[in-house]
Design a protein around this motif. Structure first.
Motif, mmCIF file in Angstrom:
data_model
loop_
_atom_site.group_PDB
_atom_site.id
_atom_site.type_symbol
_atom_site.label_atom_id
_atom_site.label_comp_id
_atom_site.label_asym_id
_atom_site.label_seq_id
_atom_site.Cartn_x
_atom_site.Cartn_y
_atom_site.Cartn_z
ATOM 1 N N THR A 31 0.851 -1.177 0.000
ATOM 2 C CA THR A 31 0.000 0.000 0.000
ATOM 3 C C THR A 31 0.891 1.232 0.000
ATOM 4 N N LEU A 32 0.565 2.195 -0.846
ATOM 5 C CA LEU A 32 1.293 3.454 -0.909
ATOM 6 C C LEU A 32 0.379 4.545 -0.372
ATOM 7 N N ALA A 33 0.885 5.293 0.592
ATOM 8 C CA ALA A 33 0.093 6.360 1.198
ATOM 9 C C ALA A 33 0.888 7.656 1.179
ATOM 10 N N ILE A 34 0.154 8.745 1.128
ATOM 11 C CA ILE A 34 0.748 10.066 1.329
ATOM 12 C C ILE A 34 0.194 10.533 2.661
ATOM 13 N N PRO A 38 -4.213 6.501 1.886
ATOM 14 C CA PRO A 38 -3.783 5.543 0.862
ATOM 15 C C PRO A 38 -4.109 6.069 -0.537
ATOM 16 N N VAL A 39 -3.123 5.981 -1.441
ATOM 17 C CA VAL A 39 -3.326 6.492 -2.800
ATOM 18 C C VAL A 39 -3.069 5.446 -3.875
ATOM 19 N N GLY A 40 -2.421 4.320 -3.540
ATOM 20 C CA GLY A 40 -2.126 3.337 -4.576
ATOM 21 C C GLY A 40 -1.451 2.097 -4.019
ATOM 22 N N LEU A 110 0.922 6.276 -13.539
ATOM 23 C CA LEU A 110 -0.219 5.894 -12.699
ATOM 24 C C LEU A 110 -0.337 4.382 -12.490
ATOM 25 N N PRO A 111 -0.291 3.570 -13.559
ATOM 26 C CA PRO A 111 -0.443 2.125 -13.327
ATOM 27 C C PRO A 111 0.685 1.525 -12.490
ATOM 28 N N ALA A 112 1.900 2.025 -12.640
ATOM 29 C CA ALA A 112 3.036 1.472 -11.906
ATOM 30 C C ALA A 112 2.891 1.672 -10.408
ATOM 31 N N VAL A 113 2.258 2.757 -10.012
ATOM 32 C CA VAL A 113 2.077 3.020 -8.579
ATOM 33 C C VAL A 113 0.646 2.761 -8.124
ATOM 34 N N VAL A 115 -2.161 4.112 -8.837
ATOM 35 C CA VAL A 115 -3.008 5.277 -8.588
ATOM 36 C C VAL A 115 -4.105 5.315 -9.650
ATOM 37 N N ILE A 116 -5.319 5.561 -9.234
ATOM 38 C CA ILE A 116 -6.439 5.651 -10.169
ATOM 39 C C ILE A 116 -6.375 6.994 -10.882
#
Length: 140
Positions: A31-34, A38-40, A110-113, A115-116
């Protein structure tokens, strides 16, 4: 006979779509969050390549909100290594569609991380001296 062929074409398209809908999230992704949002989702190799830009936690990776302004620069630098193409189209990164913009990221990343990306594609009519023309947008 034509109707039967049309049905086969639609069925073939639906099979292709079903084959594309195979991502299991998060699966092996982190999970990637800022901040706390969560963003991606990123694969472990990309997560490792983010290095000190994102901090590893028990829940995944977290980008400090103060550093998120540099997310696009980092994504540009990683593009050759991870096989995505920078397209020159910046997208807002949000945790929710109606949420605040947390960062900016090129559409190609976007797809690599995970993110929608939401965007609008528009065509239109243009009036010129010699008549009406159809303006068709070109994608990069």
């Amino acid at each position: 006979m034509g109707e039967h062929n049309d049905q086969l074409s639609v069925a073939a398209c639906l099979d292709i779509i079903a084959g594309c809908r195979n991502a299991v999230l998060p699966g092996d992704r982190l999970t990637l969050a800022i901040g706390g949002a969560p963003v991606g989702y990123v694969r472990p190799a990309l997560g490792a390549a983010l290095g000190g830009f994102a901090t590893r936690t028990e829940n995944g990776l977290v980008i400090d909100p103060r550093d998120a302004v540099h997310f696009n620069e980092v994504a540009h630098a990683l593009a050759p290594q991870f096989g995505y193409r920078i397209r020159g189209e910046d997208f807002d990164v949000r945790s929710r569609v109606e949420g605040p913009v947390l960062a900016i990221l090129d559409r190609g990343a976007l797809p690599a991380v995970g993110v929608i990306g939401l965007g609008v594609h528009m065509n239109g009519y243009c009036r010129r001296r010699d008549g009406i023309y159809l303006w068709i947008a070109r994608r990069s």
